[in-house]
Every structure is written in structure tokens, then in C-alpha cells.
Design a protein around this motif. Structure first.
Motif, PDB file in Angstrom:
ATOM      1  N   ARG A 115      -2.455   8.287  -2.028  1.00  8.65           N
ATOM      2  CA  ARG A 115      -3.089   7.024  -1.699  1.00  8.65           C
ATOM      3  C   ARG A 115      -4.594   7.204  -1.496  1.00  8.65           C
ATOM      4  N   TYR A 116      -4.978   8.345  -0.959  1.00  8.60           N
ATOM      5  CA  TYR A 116      -6.407   8.645  -0.810  1.00  8.60           C
ATOM      6  C   TYR A 116      -7.074   8.718  -2.184  1.00  8.60           C
ATOM      7  N   THR A 131       7.780   6.400  -1.503  1.00  9.09           N
ATOM      8  CA  THR A 131       6.536   6.139  -0.784  1.00  9.09           C
ATOM      9  C   THR A 131       5.452   7.098  -1.263  1.00  9.09           C
ATOM     10  N   PHE A 173       1.074  13.584  -7.187  1.00 11.40           N
ATOM     11  CA  PHE A 173       1.202  14.137  -5.831  1.00 11.40           C
ATOM     12  C   PHE A 173       2.566  13.809  -5.224  1.00 11.40           C
ATOM     13  N   THR A 198       2.475   9.570  -1.206  1.00 11.21           N
ATOM     14  CA  THR A 198       1.975  10.424  -0.121  1.00 11.21           C
ATOM     15  C   THR A 198       0.574   9.979   0.298  1.00 11.21           C
ATOM     16  N   GLY A 199       0.124  10.489   1.417  1.00 13.14           N
ATOM     17  CA  GLY A 199      -1.221  10.183   1.887  1.00 13.14           C
ATOM     18  C   GLY A 199      -2.277  10.635   0.891  1.00 13.14           C
ATOM     19  N   MET A 200      -2.104  11.818   0.341  1.00 11.12           N
ATOM     20  CA  MET A 200      -3.095  12.330  -0.609  1.00 11.12           C
ATOM     21  C   MET A 200      -3.116  11.442  -1.854  1.00 11.12           C
ATOM     22  N   ILE A 221       0.816  -1.209   0.000  1.00 11.10           N
ATOM     23  CA  ILE A 221       0.000   0.000   0.000  1.00 11.10           C
ATOM     24  C   ILE A 221       0.857   1.271   0.000  1.00 11.10           C
ATOM     25  N   ASN A 222       1.999   1.223   0.657  1.00 12.70           N
ATOM     26  CA  ASN A 222       2.822   2.434   0.747  1.00 12.70           C
ATOM     27  C   ASN A 222       4.180   2.287   0.050  1.00 12.70           C
ATOM     28  N   ALA A 262      -7.091   5.309  -3.926  1.00 16.02           N
ATOM     29  CA  ALA A 262      -8.109   4.412  -3.366  1.00 16.02           C
ATOM     30  C   ALA A 262      -9.495   4.792  -3.880  1.00 16.02           C
TER      31      ALA A 262
END
Lengths: 330, 330, 330, 330
Positions: free
Chosen positions: A270-271, A264, A147, A266-268, A68-69, A274
Motif C-alpha cells: 500500500r505504501y 489484504t 508484495f 500488505t503495508g509495503m 484501501i485495504n 500510494a
């Protein structure tokens, strides 16, 4: 574009074109969303090449969770111009049929979308997800990979600014983007670059020299950072040398290169990955096919692939000119 | 080397040579440790050039506190070959005398140490701190800047490995080090590079080709990363093209360049910088001068500068060869 | 400790105790170094528990390569007090014998070393590697995990300093370390913490109050950061409230907790882990057993495990007191 | 809302409420954009308190440039309930008048907007920028600070997942957000959290226990991460203990706390902050006042402050429920 509902039982995923951070997050989300909807997810290794060769394996939840990361694409990508040939594509369909896979989600760029569209026309239910660091897919405001590449660039330009400032230097930084200026524009605004140069505003070297001379020699600014999109100039080293000769300002070039691709997500990233991935599964379950997913005006959207490919690219020239004025000392 | 104790009331700090992350942390620690010992700290802007020109200002605690975790050197660095002339150095002494500054701490590399030694001989109490990302100061196992540069390199090679693996590529990565292989060796071992090439083991291109061919074509490894110290080869692009032509493995080069210099200093960097800096103040208060500080066998040590400059460099060739075997598939 | 050379053909690896970043890098390096030396590497899943239950599998190079930069331990760890019983240990030996594995490398802390020593006495060739974020293994200056935990802490304290400063706050930060102050001391020095409190210098709350009052109310410093080792105080929230009541300075507590355990191992972590791991294989091939590896004075060293366990812990009290003076405004 | 054009010559900036990464980037961009438009920028220190007390200073370009990538707000923030009193606000206006400052840009949350609105009604031209990590300003899809806080949370949850997985644990992670679930929802989706719990879906402890039991004991998942918004439960430690007692799964809690506030703003944060800031200056130069700027559907927008404050908050409940199904094993 509507086909009979719930016709599909198995869905395969492939990544194609340049790898991009978030592709693995997207693969994971597709696998998990597929299970949620009762579909069996499969992974195609090595893009369209693997599809034709039949390198298609059932997905493992524990494996995709681990990725995932992770940067890159763990199912690999590959160039495969042969896919333009119809008989090659029929072979791909055959491989999917053999495994009773009715649907395919393709993560990649424009070229990958074309492949998905062609498979759609021969009966595979396909969805395209925008996956490229370059952000050059017009049917989505943001692509999976952009991103993270932006952050890799920005953190590296921050490092470059530290050293430029310590030595009163001008540093030219080449960023990726193929022919799209997005990475240059976003990173240039984020880092306060004195100049952003993309295909939209290729500047004559003398004009760059003038800016550097004015900022450093007249106004005594402690450093100048110039962001340049790849392919705009042939030889950045020569330009750096020219600037140095003309202005007497110590000038260097830095080509960020391949490090912009990995890392890796970023959170954004991956958001967004998803959300797009889940939407792809929902569309397939809803009987849709031949669609490209985008994030447009902060909302998920699906367009027929051909229509998606025909969207116009945004223009950044106004923004570029404005920030040149804002970021240069007066 | 021992002079009368407590003879000093004011101490100045300058940074010289290539900037390095941790220089700001070191400046901060010197300022704070000086206050602790009752000394007044001064900052010299622009290295030896600023010293001679008299750009010497009282330090502000609030300012140095803000820079504890900033890359670069906020008091700037500069090239200044003129410092080799005696009359120029006497001018420097004059500037310090005028401000009643008796001591000077110099953070930099070998060249900066020479300057400090020369000032020592004309009556300025000087201490040298090893500040360079290249780790090429033999009197210290580690230099201020090396820890952070290592992490910048490693995080970028991780990114590069992601993309190399996704596309089954070989990527040549050029890292800094001037003529020292430390950054290449440490980052190569940390990232599992298949080859590390430094000045100690310049390889013929055919031999590199053989390794890539064996790993990728015979053993089907999914990627090969080769770390190369700068200055070993003239043109990495050509080597990459040669490898590609000979092996048919997609091969690229990536020159990390200036991004290796900047960035937030790591915790270990700042810990070591603080320890060395505090020790410098303690030595000065103890009446010492003409010393270079090092971290040797995990302990702080001070050597006469000339002795420090004469220390032999470590050899890495054995380590390089061992890890070539460990990191290449059999 | 010397046994017949080359007696071993297979070597197993297990991780035990609290997980630490770099364990995966170490596993990888052991696997690669084992292959280099002609040994077959095996992985034991779930520590001593898995050993006894026989969860032992051949290692895959491609898998360990992927984990080189991943936090945690992909072969899991587990508590297993039953290993103190002799019959349980004999069962472990049986499992290894069954798979014709003659040697075992254990990565973990003191408890894990005890297990390795007991296996050594019943004929398994064992080597212990220091793996814990707490740095509380006295036979090594640094443990695998410490470097990364330090950086995770420092980057988070930097964030905390940003917000403390913006609001003129005092923030108490609790870091891990079990009963060792290393993480507190290193991170405190790296971040310029106004106070470092470990088991060595537990302060009365009134004395902390005095420091905060003096720094913030008398000297108008813009923030105070106090690093505290876990287990020193029972309730940090209460102390924060007490400080606030007594000084009128807005005071908060932040318990970093489990985020200190994970994360991408730093380059230095991976370098040290690789070096220790390779050395472990070399020692085994040299017929050694019952040894614990350490990095002492920047050199690899191996001590008999019992001797290693008996090493005294370093004292930090002098350093703590010195930096309290350096980092507090006068 | 339209006033005479170009009536303003000087513009002041203040930050108010909780600090957020990107505030410094925003300050910088406002200062630079002000100069571009021929305005003189001023900085108000310590929010509304400093405004009333007259702590207003001309901005320095070199200083704001240095802060472009620094967390926190270098002009400080402060609580100041007294601003509700009219006579206090008139004092603020007086301070601005004294310095011939006609306009004020306020970066902060809802409370700060109220202050800006009140100043607008007494003749100060004001613009509000959304600055808070919580993303709880309904008139903007994203607030300055949210992007970076998301990344700080995600990188720390990644670390927590590493250790949870290594030990087969359940870890409850409390994130900020005041009463808004945005940080929990975005970070939970980005990290594949098995449960996201916000004020919208407060779960009974027994229901959480059931999920953990099913995932860990029935389905043998290797870890469970549960993200919880602050203020939803009073005592996370108790809930963790309850889960552990009921399921026998090792369960811990981690309260991320203040580290979510600080840190280097991400590139996207700085891009958005720059765009909003430049827009604020453009609006002021266009004679506008009493407006709150937002990024809505990926476009800059300005609403009258009172209207902005009345916007409804988004609901996440559907997303939360969907991802609970996606991220839990079946």
C-alpha cells in the motif's frame, strides 16, 4: 512527451489484466491525489471493455477509503482483445471525450500498457502503473501486487513446511508467476526451500530425485520443500509420484493457485501503491503522458511506455543456484 | 475403568495420524500439567513407531514452551500399521515399562484411539485426545486442529473471493475433511459460499451448472464460490471446464491441499487444547484409563474409548440446503 | 411471546454499543436470510439514534456481501442515552411504522437488549443478538466479536512474548473485557501466561512481585507474561515500575486498547454470526418477539430478553488459579 | 580492510540491542551460508555480555531451521554498557580466540556496530548487519525488522480504523521508531492516516485540534487516524482529551508498544535478511572486515562501519506534508 500544463480537469482510472492486491489501494490514492491537485477523478468499470462501453462514473471518496485495504479490484478487470482494433480504441476516446476526461491512469501489466500507449497516441494523456502479482514488468523492480502475493505464498509455505516436517515429507509447491520466477525465488529464499525451480533452471526429474534422496535418505533431513513456477512442468502430481517411487520418501504436490491473487494488501504494498499513484497524478499535472511508472533502485521513475516495455528481465539463475547450495544439507 | 489413585509417576505423550495445529500446544499443556501434578513427562517421537522402537525422551519445559504456537507436531507423526499385531504392542509396553512410564496420552484420530485402547487392555493407562483437522471424531464436537484449519481455509477463500469477484468468475474450492463435511460446511457458511458440496449432498454436474448459470448469467452476481469436500469428485478441473463450457462463465478450481494442515494454532485452538490436555492429566491422576476426551456441548467429557468410537457422526444436510438458499441470489 | 405468524413483511437491523467484528457478517446474514424468507431487509444507521431520526434504508445485497469479512459495523453505532425516555421510543416506533417495518433485530450488548425489550413492549417485534467483544452477555456462551478479539489479542501476545523472551523481560498486558474476565482467561490460557488477573482475583502488587521474582530470579525462566483485565488496576505503568524496582527484572506494560475491537472476523465468528442471524429471522417468521438469542452448550437458544439479562455470569476463579500453577515453573 | 583470504575457519553470530523480527531468519541464513562456504558457525548467547562471558556454542542446523520464521532472537539480546571498556573487549577477544573463532557477525543497531568496529580494531574480523525495527540505520534503506514491524503496525491500525469508523472517532496511534519517523511515515501512508506526526513535524496541539475539527465537524468524515512517533509528545492521553474537549469528537489514544517488536517475520523480511546474511559470509570469506552491510537503492552494499555510522538520515518532512493534504478531505 511534454504537453501543456494543467490542461487536464478530469482523470479516469482503470484496472486491467489479472487482478492484484494493492490495486484498490492504488485507486484510492489516485482519487485522493487527484482531489488534492484539483482534478475530478472518475472510475472506469471492467477495464478497457468498460471504457469502450462507457461505464465511467465519478469516484466517491468514502467508497475508495473503504477499499484501501481490500484485495482484488473493486472496479473489476476484464479480458478485452478487441482493444487491438483501432475503431474500438476510437470509441474509447469518444467515451472519454463525452465526459470531458482528458487523462487515464491504467493499472495493469504489459498488455494494459500497450493499450495505454495506443490511447496516448490518439490524444489521451495516459500513465501506466505496474499492477500484477507476477512482478514481470521489467521497468519496475516491484509491481503492485507482488508484495502481498509473496506474503500469501510464504505464509502458506510455512504451513506446508509444518506438515511436511511432521511426517518427513517432500512437498512440491507450485506458485504463480506466468513466465517470471520472481515469486518462486523470493518465496523460496524466504522459506529456506531446498530447491527453487523456474523457467530459468527447469530440472530433469532424475536430478530432482537425486536431491530428495540425498537430503532425506542420506542426510536424514526432516523435510524437503521444492518451489516450482507454474508452466515449468505439465504435471506436478506425476513428478511427486515419481519422486516417491524412486526415493520411498512420502511426496506430495500443492498447487497454490488462485489464493495467491487476493487478500489484504500488505503495508509495503500500500505504501508503494500510494507513492506510485501520487506520482502518476503529479506527472499528469506536469503535462506528461505516455509514461510507465516504476520503482527502480528504490526510487520512483517514469519511462516512455515503449521504452518501459523493452526493458530486459532480471536473471535469477545465480541466486537460484546459490540458495540450492545454502538450503540443502551437506 | 477406575484403577488405584496416584499409581503413576511418569506419563508419555505421542501424536499419531495426520498432524494438526494445536498438537504442539497440547503437548506443552500436558507437560506443564504433568509437572503441576508431580508427574514426570516424556515425549515419544514418531508416534507408535517410535514407541515400539523406544524413542522416548524426557520432556524439556523450555522446549515445549517454545512450541506453544507452532503448527505441526514437533515430536513427529508416522504411519505404523504394524501396531495391529499383538507382539508389536507388547514390545511397546516393554519400552514403557523399561522407562517406568505407566501412562500414555495419545493425540490423534480414530486409528490412534484404537491403538490407545489396545494398550489400555494390556495395562498401560491411556487417554486419547482428539487431534485432527477434519473434525471427524464423533465423540467431540470439535477436534484439536479443526479451529485453525477452518481459519486457514477461510482466509484463503477470502483471497479467492477477491479474485473471483474482480473477474466475474466461478471458483470451485476443494477443502480437506476426508469423508467429513465439517470443514466445508463451516467455511462455506463463514464465507457465504453459493454452494457447499460434501459426501452428504454430492450433486450432479448439470445441477451445479444450473446454479452457476442462474447466479451469473441470469442474476448477474459478480462471483460464485463453490466449496467441495475432497473425495466427492474425482476431477475438479473437469467439472470446472464443464461449467465454463456450459455457462460461458470463466470457471477455475483451487485445491487447497496441504496448507490446511499447518500454521500457527489459533487462540481458540490453543485454549481448547490446553483444557483437554489438563483434563487428561487430571483423569490419569484420578486413576482413570481407556478414555477418550471430548468437548461436547461446550463441556469437557470423557468416554470409554470404544464407546467414543461408536458415536454417530452429525448430519449437515439440512444446514447445507438452508445456506444454499440463503447464499444464492433470488 | 407468540404473535400471529407471517405478520411481518419488513425487518430492520441495527447495531448498538461498542462495535465488534462479526457485526457486519451478521448484518449480511440477516439480510440474506430475510430475502430467503421473503422479507424486505432494512438497515438502521447509527443505532438507536438513527432509528429515532429515521435513518433507515433498504439493504443492498451487493453491499452486505462485500462486508461479510470486514471489521466494525458499516451501519455505525452510537451512544444514545435518550432512548430511556418513553417519548423518544415512541418516536422510534413511529419511524418504523412510517416505513411499514414490523420487526427489528438489534445486535449489541446488555444496554442494547434493554432497548429491544422496550420496543417489544410497544409492539415492535424484536430479537436481540449478542454483539460485543467482551463476551459479557450471560445468556450466550459466546458473543459475536469475542472470537476475533481473542485472536487479535493472542496474536499480539505472541508478538509480545517474542520480545519479552529475547530480553528476559516481564510484560504486563492489559486486555479489554469491561468487567468480564473472559478475554483475559481465554487469551491467558492460550498463550501460557504466567498470571491471569481479572476482577475475580485482583492481586496485591507484592504478590505479583513475588511471582515475578520467583520465576525470573530463582528459576531463571526467560520471560513472564501477565494478562490483566482493564479496570482492575488504575495504573499499569506504576505496577511495572514497582516490579522492576523490587525484582530487578526489566518490566514493561502494554495496553492493547482499541486494536482489540476491529479486524477481519474469524471464520468461527462468521459461522456463529450467520447461525444466530438466520435463527433470528426464523424466529421472527415464526411470530416470535422479545427474545435474545444465545449459543448455549453449543446450541442456539432463545430466551425472553428479561430472562436473558438475568442470567448469572460464569466464574473463572478456579480456572485462573489452576493455570497459574500450570504455567508457572516449579 | 582486505585481509588474507580464507584465514577464517569459524564464525560466530550475535544479536544485540532491541530484538527485531528477522534476526532469527538472519541467524539461520548465516549458519547455512557458513556451512556452504566450509566455515563452522557458532552462536553467542545474550549479545556482547555472553561474548565476554564465553557463552558461545556450536550452531545446530536443525535448530536454526526451526527458527526461520520465528520472531525475536532465540540467542537473546542484552544491554551491556561495560563493552565500552577496553579490558572487557579484550576479554571478548580472548573468549573467541579460545574457541578458535576468527570472525563475528553482529546483528543490531548503531550501538552494536560500534562494538563490532572496536573488535575489528583488535583483530576480530567483524561484519555488522542492520537489525532494528526502527529503520534508523542510515547506511541501509531498510533494516532487518522494519518490514515486519510495519505490517504489525498496519494490521493493527486497520483494526483501529474499523472501530474508529464505527463510532465516528478520532484515534491517536503511537508507533515506535525511537527518533526515526520511518514506521510512522510508512504506516501512515499505507493506512491513509489523516495526520502523521514525527520528530520532524511536531505539531502544536491547537493545530491538531483544528485538523480534527475540520475533518469531523465541518466535512463530516467518519473517522480520523493520527499516527505519532514515540517520544514526540509526553502524554498522548492528555492530547486526546484536549481534542475531545475542543471538538466534541470522541477521541482516544492507542499506544501500540511492544507488540511492534515481535511476530513472524514477513517473507520480504526473510528474503532481505537471507541476502544480507549470505553477503556477510561472502565478505568474510573474501577477507573483509570492519564492514556494515546495507540495502541501498535495492542493492547490497558494504561500507566501513565508521563511514556507515556517519551516513545522514533521510528527511520525510515533504512526504509527511504531502500526504497530510492527500489524506485529509477538502
Amino acid at each position: 512527451m511534454i504537453m501543456e500544463k494543467n490542461a487536464i480537469k478530469r482523470v479516469a482510472i482503470l484496472t486491467s489484466g489479472g487482478d492484484a492486491p494493492g490495486m484498490n489501494s492504488s485507486i484510492r490514492a489516485i482519487v485522493k491525489a487527484a482531489r488534492w491537485k484539483g482534478l475530478e477523478p472518475y472510475l472506469v468499470y471492467e477495464g478497457y471493455k468498460g471504457l469502450v462501453e462507457g461505464d465511467i462514473r465519478p469516484a466517491s471518496d468514502i467508497e475508495v477509503d473503504r477499499y484501501i485495504n481490500q484485495g482484488g479490484t473493486f472496479i473489476y478487470s476484464a479480458r478485452f482483445p478487441e482493444f487491438k482494433e483501432e475503431k474500438v480504441r476510437l470509441k474509447a476516446k469518444e467515451q472519454l471525450d463525452k465526459k470531458q476526461i482528458q487523462a487515464l491512469i491504467v493499472i495493469g501489466g504489459d498488455g494494459s500498457y500497450h493499450g495505454a500507449q495506443l490511447l496516448h497516441t490518439i490524444g489521451i494523456k495516459t500513465i501506466g502503473l505496474p499492477g500484477t502479482i507476477d512482478n514481470d514488468i521489467s521497468s519496475s523492480d516491484y509491481t503492485i501486487g507482488f508484495f502481498t502475493a509473496l506474503e500469501s505464498i510464504v505464509s502458506n509455505i510455512d504451513r506446508i513446511r509444518d506438515t511436511a516436517r511432521s511426517h518427513h515429507r517432500c512437498i512440491l509447491v507450485e506458485v504463480m508467476g506466468r513466465y517470471a520466477g520472481d515469486l518462486a525465488v523470493y518465496s523460496g529464499i524466504a522459506t529456506g526451500a531446498e530447491l527453487i525451480i523456474t523457467a530459468e533452471n527447469k530440472m530433469a526429474i532424475e536430478d530432482i530425485v537425486k536431491v530428495v534422496d540425498h537430503q532425506m535418505n542420506k542426510l536424514k533431513k526432516d523435510s524437503v520443500i521444492i518451489i516450482v513456477t507454474e508452466h515449468v512442468y505439465e504435471n506436478l502430481k506425476e513428478i511427486a509420484q515419481k519422486i516417491q517411487t524412486e526415493t520411498n520418501v512420502d511426496t506430495r504436490e500443492s498447487i497454490l493457485g488462485h489464493l495467491q491473487r487476493g487478500g489484504t494488501p500488505t503495508g509495503m504494498e500500500r505504501y508503494v501503491a500510494a507513492q506510485m499513484s501520487t506520482y502518476a497524478i503529479e506527472l499528469l499535472c506536469d503535462g506528461q503522458s505516455g509514461l510507465a511508472i516504476g520503482l527502480v533502485n528504490n526510487k520512483l521513475q517514469a519511462l516512455p511506455i515503449l521504452e518501459a516495455l523493452a526493458q530486459p528481465r532480471p536473471k535469477y539463475i545465480e541466486l537460484i543456484n546459490k540458495y540450492a547450495k545454502i538450503n540443502q544439507e551437506k
